[in-house]
Enzyme design. Structure first.
Site, PDB file in Angstrom:
ATOM      1  N   GLY A  68      43.090  64.653  56.760  1.00 18.49           N
ATOM      2  CA  GLY A  68      43.261  64.022  58.064  1.00 18.49           C
ATOM      3  C   GLY A  68      42.901  64.748  59.251  1.00 18.49           C
ATOM      4  O   GLY A  68      42.723  64.222  60.126  1.00 18.49           O
ATOM      5  N   CYS A 322      54.447  69.477  57.312  1.00 20.10           N
ATOM      6  CA  CYS A 322      53.373  69.913  56.623  1.00 20.10           C
ATOM      7  C   CYS A 322      52.326  70.504  57.732  1.00 20.10           C
ATOM      8  O   CYS A 322      51.170  70.586  57.521  1.00 20.10           O
ATOM      9  CB  CYS A 322      52.605  68.508  56.058  1.00 20.10           C
ATOM     10  SG  CYS A 322      52.417  67.366  57.357  1.00 20.10           S
TER      11      CYS A 322
HETATM   12  N1  PLP Z   1      48.020  62.875  60.386  1.00 20.76           N
HETATM   13  C1  PLP Z   1      49.328  62.639  59.980  1.00 20.76           C
HETATM   14  C2  PLP Z   1      50.167  61.526  60.554  1.00 20.76           C
HETATM   15  C3  PLP Z   1      50.147  63.582  59.053  1.00 20.76           C
HETATM   16  O1  PLP Z   1      51.294  63.295  58.544  1.00 20.76           O
HETATM   17  C4  PLP Z   1      49.387  64.383  58.326  1.00 20.76           C
HETATM   18  C5  PLP Z   1      50.056  65.514  57.565  1.00 20.76           C
HETATM   19  O2  PLP Z   1      49.615  66.465  57.252  1.00 20.76           O
HETATM   20  C6  PLP Z   1      47.810  65.000  59.197  1.00 20.76           C
HETATM   21  C7  PLP Z   1      47.302  64.014  60.069  1.00 20.76           C
HETATM   22  C8  PLP Z   1      46.938  65.840  58.487  1.00 20.76           C
HETATM   23  O3  PLP Z   1      46.489  65.590  57.362  1.00 20.76           O
HETATM   24  P1  PLP Z   1      45.974  66.772  56.333  1.00 20.76           P
HETATM   25  O4  PLP Z   1      46.989  67.551  55.879  1.00 20.76           O
HETATM   26  O5  PLP Z   1      45.059  65.986  55.413  1.00 20.76           O
HETATM   27  O6  PLP Z   1      44.943  67.501  57.280  1.00 20.76           O
END
Ligand code: PLP
Length: 391
Positions: A68, A322
């Protein structure tokens, strides 16, 4: 009991099974001309078809990335640089994920102007305000489909229509929304959309960006020219196979699993608000992701609550978790108008298709006691506000 599925999810066994051969006997590089390469290439293209089908796109419009965060960077930096000849104005919201917000801050340093739309008390971006913010200079609008902390679902279809009418590119971060709500790139007026596999029972470290045909992007990563030159680097074939399988399963089972999760979510919301005095629901009552319940509790520290629940065998989070372990006040709660002393006792419950009603009942049996115990332990006014950001 795992109630932190907005941070990440367990890989579905069916996804793992499909991925495994691509680590061992089918290990080829998708760019190689021999049979190993062709096998990997076919797997890659099969996954591309699956992702495209899940969102109503065509396979050529799917670019695989490392997740993401990278997809958000490619969408924002890519569209900003490719379209800067037309203008240097970007519109986003104050409650985007840091993958969008930090990229916007970076772009501000590169001479772009960014408007951060506010939200109302339930976490909604106002469509009229988005309209007012548009100008001839606006080249890009980025509004998340649903928020990762409070679960509020944004009116992206309406904002996408406004953006496109004004000739700006519309991007949505759908990381928390894919497989929770139906998303269709044409019906929802999407031109760029961010997807991350680990939020819907796929593996970590793999994602995709939907790029509508004709939308101009400049790459962020340069190299061997993979992914139509938009994302160089040898493709993560097992991960991409996992992404394809996870989205296919997730969309096929969405109606049933979203319905189940909504029922469990509602039990948790109603039970918490009725059993725990001084508890409040953050976010929207109705326009809310099927798997999200976000509370704040008067007189309780969120981190102490999460740790105590963990001791009781229940994994949840203080709002969002996260990103790196930040001790900053959550920008989302601040944007809701929640004061630090009110917001410090936050708890995010995020469900997956693997949670059950029995787990909700166990949670409801445990929570009031834990909150009560913490209120007795911590003297009022002795707490500092700490909530994790991002995620
Ligand atoms: N965008 C949103 C809304 C998220 O909740 C997250 C979670 O971490 C991300 C982007 C980032 O994604 P990733 O962990 O795959 O880089």
């Amino acid at each position: 009991m795992y109630f932190d599925n907005s941070a990440t999810t367990a890989v579905d066994p069916r996804v793992l099974e499909e991925m495994l051969p691509y680590f061992t006997e089918r290990f080829g590089n998708a760019s190689s001309m021999h049979s190993f390469g062709r096998e990997a290439y076919n797997a890659l293209e099969g996954a591309r078809e699956r992702v495209a089908k899940a969102i109503g796109a065509s396979a050529r419009e799917i670019i695989f990335t490392s997740g993401g965060t990278e997809s958000d960077n490619l969408a924002l930096q890519g569209a900003a640089y490719a379209n800067q000849g037309k203008g240097k104005h970007i519109i986003t919201s104050v409650i985007e994920h840091h993958a969008v917000l930090s990229t916007c801050h970076f772009l501000e340093g590169q001479g772009f102007r960014v408007t951060y739309l506010p939200i109302d008390q339930q976490g909604l971006v106002d469509v009229e305000k988005a309209k007012e913010a548009m100008s001839k200079e606006t080249i890009l609008v980025s509004i998340m489909a649903a928020n990762n902390e409070i679960g509020t679902i944004q009116p992206i279809r309406e904002i996408g229509a406004i953006a496109q009418e004004a000739g700006a590119v519309f991007h949505t971060d759908a990381v928390q929304t894919i497989t929770k709500l139906p998303l269709h790139v044409a019906k929802d007026n999407l031109q760029l959309m961010t997807i991350s596999a680990h939020k819907f029972h796929g593996p970590k470290g793999v994602g995709a960006l939907y790029v509508r045909k004709g939308v101009k992007l400049r790459p962020v990563v340069y190299g061997g020219g993979q992914e139509r030159g938009l994302r160089s680097s040898t493709e993560n074939v097992p991960g991409i196979v996992g992404l394809g399988k996870a989205i296919e399963i997730g969309v096929a089972e969405m109606e049933e699993s979203a319905e189940r999760m909504s029922r469990i979510r509602d039990r948790i919301i109603e039970g918490t608000l009725s059993k725990v005095q001084g508890s409040h629901l953050n976010g929207h009552r109705n326009r809310r992701l099927c798997n999200n319940a976000h509370f704040r509790f008067d007189g309780v520290e969120g981190e102490a609550l999460v740790l105590s629940m963990d001791v009781s065998g229940i994994a949840a989070s203080t709002g969002s978790a996260c990103s790196t372990r930040s001790t900053e006040t959550s920008h989302v709660l601040r944007a809701l108008g929640i004061r630090p002393e009110e917001g410090r006792g936050s708890l995010r419950i995020s469900l997956s298709k693997f949670n059950t009603m029995e787990e909700a009942d166990l949670f409801l049996a445990e929570l009031p006691e834990v909150v009560e115990r913490l209120r007795l332990l911590v003297p009022r006014g002795a707490m500092t506000f700490r909530a994790s950001g991002g995620g």
